[in-house]
Scaffold this active site. Structure first.
Site, short mmCIF file in Angstrom:
data_model
loop_
_atom_site.label_atom_id
_atom_site.label_comp_id
_atom_site.label_asym_id
_atom_site.label_seq_id
_atom_site.Cartn_x
_atom_site.Cartn_y
_atom_site.Cartn_z
N ASP A 123 -11.03 23.41 -13.14
CA ASP A 123 -11.92 22.87 -13.59
C ASP A 123 -11.81 22.31 -15.15
O ASP A 123 -10.61 21.83 -15.45
CB ASP A 123 -13.26 23.66 -13.71
N TRP A 124 -12.57 22.65 -16.20
CA TRP A 124 -12.25 22.28 -17.67
C TRP A 124 -10.92 23.19 -18.18
O TRP A 124 -10.38 22.43 -19.02
CB TRP A 124 -13.49 22.69 -18.45
N TRP A 163 -24.16 15.73 -10.53
CA TRP A 163 -23.98 16.97 -11.40
C TRP A 163 -24.24 17.01 -13.00
O TRP A 163 -24.83 17.77 -13.34
CB TRP A 163 -22.54 17.60 -11.40
N ASP A 249 -15.29 21.96 -1.95
CA ASP A 249 -15.80 21.61 -3.34
C ASP A 249 -16.17 19.99 -3.09
O ASP A 249 -15.32 19.21 -2.69
CB ASP A 249 -14.57 21.58 -4.26
N HIS A 278 -15.83 25.30 -5.01
CA HIS A 278 -15.24 24.64 -6.43
C HIS A 278 -14.70 26.03 -7.27
O HIS A 278 -13.46 25.57 -7.66
CB HIS A 278 -16.29 24.24 -7.32
#
Length: 297
Positions: A123-124, A163, A249, A278
């Protein structure tokens, strides 16, 4: 810096499978004494697994992987980005920008003088962490990458737009419930651990803003350095890598990760986890073991 909040330590007491003492640094240049939390386990001189979380999680996400890395003799460092976990949390949404987060991560690595790094990203943690070689390629040796991408100004998917809209319109969304929705094997105590950093909506500015910082057009912050990073990973990276894909995901699943796979020079065939969503780290023990085994071959 703007007004910041600090989650009371008592909210982190007795978290399941989380025996790690907190470490803090409050001397990052340009951050006005804000305190960043990180896990730091294992021998000081050992190779470093730098584990970078994403939205809306914190270092707790790595609890299933940290023991595997430690058993290999490595050192594990897992920071919480500002606004998350046990790190300080600016109250104003406007405090959070791409550069705010990335510069803090760069300063963190430099201040701790981390070297011989295996990047562990999702992710980030990937959007930011994958750009670190632009600052210091000599520090980065290996990559373990899970559902993430490069922020290069591409048109977002419909799932990601949905999202973004959800977060923008739900300023006090339930973090634990969100994570549990795609991770059905979590216990109630583990769900509560994801809620622990956020006793109220005023603590959630970082959670609210991360989705809006993903750049959908080439003029936005982060695009230039992300494009540089893609070129580095494609043309200059010469270390070992391992990719694990959470196939359930809906946003950063197989289609995105196959494109990322094509960028990482020499990346072997991915490990595909059919029932993982995810938050791939919640299936992290076999992922960590498979990566270490692949690198030992």
């Amino acid at each position: 810096m703007s007004l910041t909040l600090r989650t009371d330590d008592s909210r982190f007491d007795g978290l399941p499978d989380w025996p790690y003492a907190p470490h803090y640094i409050d001397s990052l240049p340009g951050y006005g004494g804000m305190r960043m939390h990180y896990v730091d386990e294992g021998p000081a001189g050992a190779p470093v697994f730098l584990c970078l979380h994403g939205e809306p999680t914190w270092a707790y996400l790595y609890r299933r992987m940290i023991p595997v890395f430690l058993e290999s003799g490595a050192r594990v460092v897992a920071p919480d980005f500002f606004g998350f976990g046990r790190s300080d949390k600016p109250v104003a949404d406007s405090a959070y920008t791409w550069d705010f987060h990335r510069n803090a991560l760069v300063a963190f690595v430099e201040t701790l003088d981390l070297t011989d790094i295996t990047l562990v990203v999702q992710d980030w943690g990937g959007l930011l962490g994958l750009t670190l070689p632009i600052e210091f390629p000599e520090r980065i040796g290996r990559l373990l990458i899970m559902n993430t991408g490069f922020g290069v100004g591409s048109k977002p998917s419909d799932g990601f737009v949905a999202w973004q809209e959800f977060v923008a319109n739900t300023p006090d969304f339930d973090v634990g419930r969100l994570i549990a929705g795609g991770t059905p094997h979590l216990t109630a105590e583990e769900v509560a651990a994801y809620d622990a950093p956020f006793p109220g909506p005023q603590y959630k500015a970082g959670v609210r803003t991360f989705p809006s910082l993903v750049p959908p057009n080439p003029e936005m912050d982060g695009v230039a350095v992300s494009r540089q990073a893609m070129q580095w990973w494609r043309e200059e990276f010469d270390g070992a890598s391992f990719m694990a894909i959470g196939m359930m995901d809906p946003v950063l699943g197989a289609p995105v990760m196959e494109r990322v796979h094509a960028v990482i020079r020499g990346c072997p065939e991915p490990m595909r986890i059919e029932d993982a969503g995810h938050f791939v780290q919640e299936w992290g023990e076999p992922v960590a073991q498979a990566a270490l085994e692949a690198w030992d071959d």
